[in-house]
Write a protein that holds these residues in place. Sequence first.
Motif, short mmCIF file in Angstrom:
data_model
loop_
_atom_site.label_atom_id
_atom_site.label_comp_id
_atom_site.label_asym_id
_atom_site.label_seq_id
_atom_site.Cartn_x
_atom_site.Cartn_y
_atom_site.Cartn_z
N CYS A 48 8.87 5.91 10.09
CA CYS A 48 8.34 6.49 8.85
C CYS A 48 7.91 7.91 9.16
CB CYS A 48 7.15 5.66 8.37
SG CYS A 48 6.25 6.34 6.96
N ASN A 49 8.47 8.88 8.47
CA ASN A 49 8.14 10.28 8.74
C ASN A 49 6.69 10.60 8.40
OD1 ASN A 49 10.62 12.16 9.50
ND2 ASN A 49 11.38 10.52 8.21
N THR A 50 6.19 10.05 7.28
CA THR A 50 4.82 10.35 6.89
C THR A 50 3.83 9.80 7.91
OG1 THR A 50 5.47 10.30 4.56
CG2 THR A 50 3.12 10.14 5.04
N ARG B 152 0.82 -1.22 0.00
CA ARG B 152 0.00 0.00 0.00
C ARG B 152 0.85 1.27 0.00
NH1 ARG B 152 -4.52 -1.57 4.54
NH2 ARG B 152 -2.68 -1.53 5.90
N SER B 153 2.15 1.11 -0.18
CA SER B 153 3.04 2.28 -0.24
C SER B 153 3.10 2.79 -1.68
CB SER B 153 4.43 1.90 0.26
OG SER B 153 5.06 1.01 -0.65
N PRO B 154 3.53 4.04 -1.87
CA PRO B 154 3.98 4.98 -0.84
C PRO B 154 2.82 5.69 -0.15
CG PRO B 154 4.22 5.98 -3.00
CD PRO B 154 3.75 4.57 -3.24
N TYR B 155 3.07 6.12 1.08
CA TYR B 155 2.07 6.84 1.85
C TYR B 155 2.09 8.34 1.58
CZ TYR B 155 1.05 2.94 5.13
OH TYR B 155 0.64 1.77 5.71
N GLY B 156 3.17 8.84 0.99
CA GLY B 156 3.43 10.28 0.95
C GLY B 156 2.33 11.16 0.39
N ASN B 157 1.59 10.67 -0.59
CA ASN B 157 0.56 11.50 -1.22
C ASN B 157 -0.86 11.14 -0.76
OD1 ASN B 157 2.39 12.98 -2.83
ND2 ASN B 157 2.50 11.29 -4.28
#
Length: 276
Positions: free
Chosen positions: A74-76, A40-45
């Motif tokens: 994980c920063n996000t 399910r990555s990336p989480y960034g958006n």
Amino acid sequence: MTNKHPIGIFDSGFGGLTVFRSIVAQLPQYDYMYFGDTSRSPYGNRSFKTIHQYTWESVQWLFAQGCPLVVLACNTASAKALRTIQQQDLPNGYPTQRVLGVIRPTAEVIGNYSESKEIGVLGTKGTVNSESYLLEIAKFFPEVKVHQQACPLWVPLIENGEHDQPGADYFVHKYLDEIMAKSDSIDTLLLACTHYPLIQDKIKTYLSPDIKVVSQGDIVANSLSDYLQRHKEIEQNLTKTGTREFYTTTDDTDDFDKYASLFYGGEVKSGYVAMK
């Protein structure tokens, strides 16, 4: 119920393995369980709601495996899910478990690296838009000016194994030019994504040698060590046989293991976990 009580390490993909590597180097005696939600990555958006949902599902899975303590490497996830998990989810269902992130430990020390008191933060779009680093650094170093830069293509390049190819240089140079254009006084760049250490050497080639480039692995490891010393009720519940287990939500575990080994710096053999 398992008799083993490892420290859980969570990331949306591979990046948290750079933090895990530093934690294991500093605290090798504990058992560890790494969980990468790579399918399910990336989480960034993604939205706050979706990131919280995915992160909390993964944290609960680690709890079910016996982890009394989970680090969101994980920063996000730390930016968009940690506060809700700590303030709402844990009190309502898991009052004895603990979940920690990577942003606050970094914010507590990053100001010490800068002489000019101007810092650049490089991160995913999600981390930058959350403004978590602006808020947290201001608590500990109100005199420090923070400039942010989203680098949306760095994670896909890294996770597809293209980061060491010549084509990646354009995007590394592009985002560095954009952050450095924001102030001539920036003397420290924080890699606020755990993937970015894999391109740290490439990053340095496009910067003046007097600019410090700071990654988070050792910072988070030092913070976790301090946390365990201060919270004996958690530390004493952790088992210490030196095991390391890896799990992924990608059913092709061989593919995960290949890339994970690059981040971890050693052989990885993972198990598959099916998520909704």
